[in-house]
Design a protein around this motif. Sequence first.
Motif, short mmCIF file in Angstrom:
data_model
loop_
_atom_site.label_atom_id
_atom_site.label_comp_id
_atom_site.label_asym_id
_atom_site.label_seq_id
_atom_site.Cartn_x
_atom_site.Cartn_y
_atom_site.Cartn_z
N ASP A 63 0.82 -1.21 0.00
CA ASP A 63 0.00 0.00 0.00
C ASP A 63 0.85 1.27 0.00
O ASP A 63 0.54 2.25 0.68
CB ASP A 63 -0.95 0.01 1.20
N GLY A 64 1.94 1.25 -0.76
CA GLY A 64 2.79 2.43 -0.86
C GLY A 64 3.63 2.71 0.37
O GLY A 64 4.20 3.81 0.49
N GLN A 65 3.71 1.75 1.27
CA GLN A 65 4.50 1.94 2.49
C GLN A 65 5.40 0.73 2.71
O GLN A 65 5.18 -0.34 2.15
CB GLN A 65 3.58 2.11 3.71
N TRP A 66 6.44 0.93 3.52
CA TRP A 66 7.30 -0.17 3.88
C TRP A 66 7.74 -0.02 5.33
O TRP A 66 7.75 1.08 5.87
CB TRP A 66 8.54 -0.24 2.97
N GLY A 67 8.06 -1.12 5.98
CA GLY A 67 8.53 -1.05 7.35
C GLY A 67 8.12 -2.25 8.18
O GLY A 67 7.58 -3.24 7.67
N GLY A 68 8.37 -2.14 9.46
CA GLY A 68 8.05 -3.20 10.40
C GLY A 68 7.51 -2.60 11.68
O GLY A 68 7.31 -1.38 11.78
N ALA A 69 7.27 -3.44 12.65
CA ALA A 69 6.68 -2.98 13.91
C ALA A 69 7.75 -2.54 14.89
O ALA A 69 8.86 -3.06 14.90
CB ALA A 69 5.85 -4.10 14.53
N MET A 70 7.41 -1.55 15.72
CA MET A 70 8.29 -1.12 16.80
C MET A 70 7.55 -1.34 18.12
O MET A 70 6.42 -0.87 18.27
CB MET A 70 8.64 0.37 16.64
#
Length: 354
Positions: A279-286
């Motif tokens: 969905d146009g985003q990237w990353g992980g949980a903090m």
Amino acid sequence: MSELRVGVVGVGIMGADHAERVARQTSGARLVAVSDPDTARAEALAARLSGTAGASGAAGFGGAPGNGPVRVINDPLELIAAADVDAVILASPGFAHAEQLFACLEHGKPVLCEKPLTMDAASALQVVEAEHKVGRQLIQVGFMRRFDPEYAELKQLLDSGELGRTLLLHNVHRNQSAPPGFRSEMIVRDSMVHEVDIARWLLDAEITQITVQAPKPSSLVDDGVRDPQLAVFQLANGTMADVEVFVNFQVGYEVRCEAVAERGSATIGLGSGVFTRADGQWGGAMPADFRVRFARAYDIEVQRWVDATVRGEIDGPTAWDGYAAAAVCEAGIESLTSGRPVDVTLADKDEVLG
């Protein structure tokens, strides 16, 4: 000793977490008593953990057989003196530690004491001296990062010499938010203290000077609170370390460490788990909580404390480590106030413990 009977003093967030750990998953230990000024909280925890079944294979240590009844002892000194308490976990506020540690020494009770050892260097040194007079080490300080697998791997790498001599250590320590009343000096004494210990441990030297400064504070903190803070440590072996501590970061709990050496660098704390692109985003949980980030470290710390206690040994940070950290933090608070570097004064270790 077939099973270590443990009492926990102070069952707030950290103490309750340790009580659960002992009752549910620590092999060779049984929770027998808890104490807290909030009697209702202590009674609720004791009722919940009485008769708790042990976890099978918990924490990779073979699991715990289960817990028996847990009683509430209102007076922490009475808990420490109790005949059916073999060892104590102190998770009470720092201002209560000195009296409770002296009681543990008086009764010969091994103790895992959450940081700080005490509130100032002078009383911390008195604890070190009192333990030395007992003739054996009974106090372990809860600097749990030494037990975190990532920190342990970094320590092993640096000690191997594979990267050459270590020169610098960069640290980031960010909390999502701090509780009301968490003052500027508490950021040094209760948060930065972890980096104080980890710098001494990873770089294998005492901190001889500390400088703590602060930019214009976040608009989201209480008036008068200097948050974030930036500290620089000078160590006796010529290495240096810095740390940014920001206890109202808003995003989540983040701890990172990078060691810079002659032939390369090594970084830990970059995050784990699934890294997504969608969905146009990237990353992980903090994680929002330190107990999530360092859950494994706490499990290993308590298990190794229990195992070492049964052997009559200490397997972790000592009372001297707690004293050294208190001395550095005391100098750090002075530096934060003055804006100038402050030398750290330590007693002669050989004279105190020789």
